[in-house]
Write a protein that holds these residues in place. Sequence first.
Motif, PDB file in Angstrom:
ATOM      1  N   ALA A  95      47.241  32.470  41.862  1.00 30.89           N
ATOM      2  CA  ALA A  95      46.727  33.668  41.961  1.00 30.89           C
ATOM      3  C   ALA A  95      46.724  34.464  40.714  1.00 30.89           C
ATOM      4  O   ALA A  95      45.807  35.172  40.289  1.00 30.89           O
ATOM      5  N   PRO A  99      43.079  35.036  38.394  1.00 30.54           N
ATOM      6  CA  PRO A  99      42.491  36.007  39.049  1.00 30.54           C
ATOM      7  C   PRO A  99      41.042  36.153  39.692  1.00 30.54           C
ATOM      8  O   PRO A  99      40.633  36.767  40.339  1.00 30.54           O
ATOM      9  N   ASP A 101      39.727  33.290  40.850  1.00 29.15           N
ATOM     10  CA  ASP A 101      39.585  32.403  41.667  1.00 29.15           C
ATOM     11  C   ASP A 101      39.649  32.828  43.126  1.00 29.15           C
ATOM     12  O   ASP A 101      40.732  33.046  43.498  1.00 29.15           O
ATOM     13  N   GLU A 102      38.491  33.456  43.667  1.00 35.89           N
ATOM     14  CA  GLU A 102      38.714  34.077  45.053  1.00 35.89           C
ATOM     15  C   GLU A 102      39.277  33.121  46.016  1.00 35.89           C
ATOM     16  O   GLU A 102      40.149  34.030  46.957  1.00 35.89           O
ATOM     17  N   ALA A 104      42.046  31.279  45.581  1.00 41.92           N
ATOM     18  CA  ALA A 104      43.439  31.185  45.328  1.00 41.92           C
ATOM     19  C   ALA A 104      44.086  32.564  45.812  1.00 41.92           C
ATOM     20  O   ALA A 104      45.023  32.571  46.178  1.00 41.92           O
ATOM     21  N   LEU A 105      43.203  33.683  45.390  1.00 41.41           N
ATOM     22  CA  LEU A 105      43.564  34.940  45.959  1.00 41.41           C
ATOM     23  C   LEU A 105      43.884  35.147  47.395  1.00 41.41           C
ATOM     24  O   LEU A 105      44.840  35.446  47.828  1.00 41.41           O
ATOM     25  N   TRP A 108      46.853  33.089  48.962  1.00 43.91           N
ATOM     26  CA  TRP A 108      48.115  33.851  48.625  1.00 43.91           C
ATOM     27  C   TRP A 108      48.273  35.047  49.514  1.00 43.91           C
ATOM     28  O   TRP A 108      49.206  35.084  50.080  1.00 43.91           O
ATOM     29  N   GLY A 113      51.398  37.249  50.389  1.00 44.41           N
ATOM     30  CA  GLY A 113      51.268  37.876  49.289  1.00 44.41           C
ATOM     31  C   GLY A 113      51.389  39.480  48.844  1.00 44.41           C
ATOM     32  O   GLY A 113      51.761  39.846  47.870  1.00 44.41           O
ATOM     33  N   PRO A 128      43.156  42.279  40.408  1.00 47.43           N
ATOM     34  CA  PRO A 128      44.249  41.043  40.254  1.00 47.43           C
ATOM     35  C   PRO A 128      44.429  40.634  38.690  1.00 47.43           C
ATOM     36  O   PRO A 128      45.394  39.852  38.401  1.00 47.43           O
TER      37      PRO A 128
END
Length: 238
Positions: A95, A99, A101-102, A104-105, A108, A113, A128
């Motif tokens: 993440a 930042p 990469d929706e 990956a965000l 997490w 997260g 992000p």
Amino acid sequence: MLPEILTAPASLPPGLRLYAVGDPHGCAAQLDAIHALIAEDAARAPEPERVIVYLGDYVDRGPDSRGVIERVLAPPVPAATVHLCGNHEAMMLAALDRPGDEAALALWLRNGGVATLLSYGLTGEDEPETWAARLPPGHLAFLRGLARRHRVGGYLFVHAGVRPGVPLDAQDEEDLIWIREPFLSSAAAHGAVVVHGHTPGRAPVIRPNRIGLDTGAVYGGRLTAAAFWADRMALYQA
């Protein structure tokens, strides 16, 4: 009260005392208590060489991920330290590094997260793209420098486990931080006794081929550490 001394399923070289610490997940107060128990044990122990292996998942879900990282960077006794990467650190780094990469965000954030961001003073209003720069540089370097494995004596220390039937030196690094089955139910000899966290349970698991030390501290359970020396071991919980 001193812990029960158990016969371990593997052995360490003479003169070495090794501590393995299960998944803290932001539970800094319990980690403080475990560190105090390690210090007490080390004060009694005759072995001149000490190593502390942290099995990963320092961050997410619990209230003080930042505090946990600060504590593992300052071990409770003079010792070599090995900081293993957990799947939660891998998700956090994905993440921070991507930042935009929706996926990956989202992965997490839905896995704890948000609690980690809050521990660093970040909120949903912070973009992000700014997160990595807001972390202390030493914490970011810590996350980037995490190891995937540590082998000594008859033990292999990893976060999650290994894939049965695959030689230890050929294991996929994603398996080392993510695997559950078929590892957990396997009775196969892996070439070393695997000491791991990742899969929480009510009590530590001690089997001939693996030792599981994640006892769900962040879910209201205890934080567990194990001391290993020669062909013996003892468990500590907070």
